[in-house]
Write a protein that holds these residues in place. Sequence first.
Motif, short mmCIF file in Angstrom:
data_model
loop_
_atom_site.label_atom_id
_atom_site.label_comp_id
_atom_site.label_asym_id
_atom_site.label_seq_id
_atom_site.Cartn_x
_atom_site.Cartn_y
_atom_site.Cartn_z
N VAL A 1 -9.30 0.07 -3.77
CA VAL A 1 -9.13 -1.46 -3.79
C VAL A 1 -9.40 -1.85 -2.12
CG1 VAL A 1 -7.83 -3.48 -3.46
CG2 VAL A 1 -7.93 -1.96 -5.76
N GLU B 1 -5.76 4.24 -6.59
CA GLU B 1 -6.36 2.69 -6.97
C GLU B 1 -6.12 2.13 -5.72
OE1 GLU B 1 -7.74 2.13 -9.57
OE2 GLU B 1 -7.63 4.23 -10.39
N CYS B 2 -4.89 2.10 -5.10
CA CYS B 2 -4.86 1.28 -3.85
C CYS B 2 -6.11 1.59 -2.90
CB CYS B 2 -3.47 1.46 -3.38
SG CYS B 2 -2.20 0.36 -4.07
N GLU C 1 -4.17 -6.39 -4.20
CA GLU C 1 -5.31 -7.02 -4.70
C GLU C 1 -5.18 -8.41 -4.39
OE1 GLU C 1 -7.24 -4.75 -8.33
OE2 GLU C 1 -5.52 -5.89 -8.72
N SER D 1 -13.04 -1.08 -0.83
CA SER D 1 -13.73 -2.12 -1.47
C SER D 1 -13.66 -3.45 -0.74
CB SER D 1 -13.68 -2.43 -2.96
OG SER D 1 -12.37 -3.18 -3.28
N HIS D 2 -12.65 -3.74 -0.03
CA HIS D 2 -12.51 -4.91 0.92
C HIS D 2 -12.68 -4.60 2.38
CE1 HIS D 2 -10.67 -6.44 -2.51
NE2 HIS D 2 -10.49 -7.79 -2.09
N ALA E 1 -6.70 -10.99 -1.44
CA ALA E 1 -7.47 -12.16 -1.86
C ALA E 1 -7.02 -13.39 -1.45
CB ALA E 1 -7.28 -12.40 -3.51
N THR F 1 -0.66 -1.70 -6.45
CA THR F 1 -2.32 -2.13 -6.50
C THR F 1 -2.33 -3.36 -6.82
OG1 THR F 1 -2.78 0.14 -7.56
CG2 THR F 1 -4.22 -1.60 -7.61
N ARG F 2 -1.77 -4.14 -7.81
CA ARG F 2 -1.91 -5.65 -8.17
C ARG F 2 -1.61 -6.26 -6.94
NH1 ARG F 2 -4.67 -9.30 -8.97
NH2 ARG F 2 -4.00 -11.14 -10.05
N SER G 1 0.90 -1.16 0.21
CA SER G 1 0.17 0.05 0.19
C SER G 1 1.09 1.21 -0.07
CB SER G 1 -0.84 -0.11 1.28
OG SER G 1 -1.73 -1.07 1.07
#
Length: 275
Positions: free
Chosen positions: A99, A95-96, A65, A102-103, A69, A61-62, A56
Amino acid sequence: MKGLQENNQAQIAPRRTPVHEAARDGEVRHLQELIENGACVNLVTYDSITPLHEASLRGQTRCVEMLLAAGAQVDARNIDGSTPLCDACASGSIECVKVLLSHGAKVNPPLYIASPLHEACLNGSAACVRLLIDVGANLEAHDCRFGTPLHVACAREHLDCAKLLLNAGANVNAAKLHETALHHAAKVRNTDLAEMLIQFGGNVYARDNRGKRPSDYSQSSSSTGKCFAYYERNPLRLSQLCRLSLRQALGRKALEKIPHLHIPAKFAEFLSYCQ
């Protein structure tokens, strides 16, 4: 059994692990291999840094994610109390931030520690500030060291962030040891910032814990000093006072409500600080 599982999910490592390093450096393939081979994504170092903190803070970002997950704890706190969302805001990675939110990342931590909104203001990321406001960030979150997010934005001279906060309803006269945002504007000698705060109702007569007004921190011959001197002699016009009263009545997110008022366009622009 449950206790053993919980202990296994947050083991303490003396230094950064390969998972930390892959997350920090954005090595997506390596991180995927480590996860597939059973590496714990919630390992913490002696200062309670998790791989999710690393990713972070670097805006990876990837990797963020992938870690989420794989079961990374979205609101893990490091030794300073910062969460991955705080670190994403510190990096300015919108973007981070998206994400993490959203979690289920919490936008409002306990009082008296720096919040994600503080970090976004420190970094000067207007995009992050706007997003956090939209999802309900506490505009008056108070950090014992920094004060409110508005204090931070003004101390760092991030005018766009300060205006976003003020337009959203932040208290322009909030105090940290009696020190207001106007005191910060005076100390950094930023006339545009001082003018904006005054137009939003900043009190030029407020005194800090040393008994000093904002003008006491500026040279009388400077543009900032002249600005304070003018408003100390001349109160705001009635039209400006009416604007402040209406904005206060509209409350948070007044900008979203103004277009729905049955008033002339010029008046709407005035209420929105467009003129």
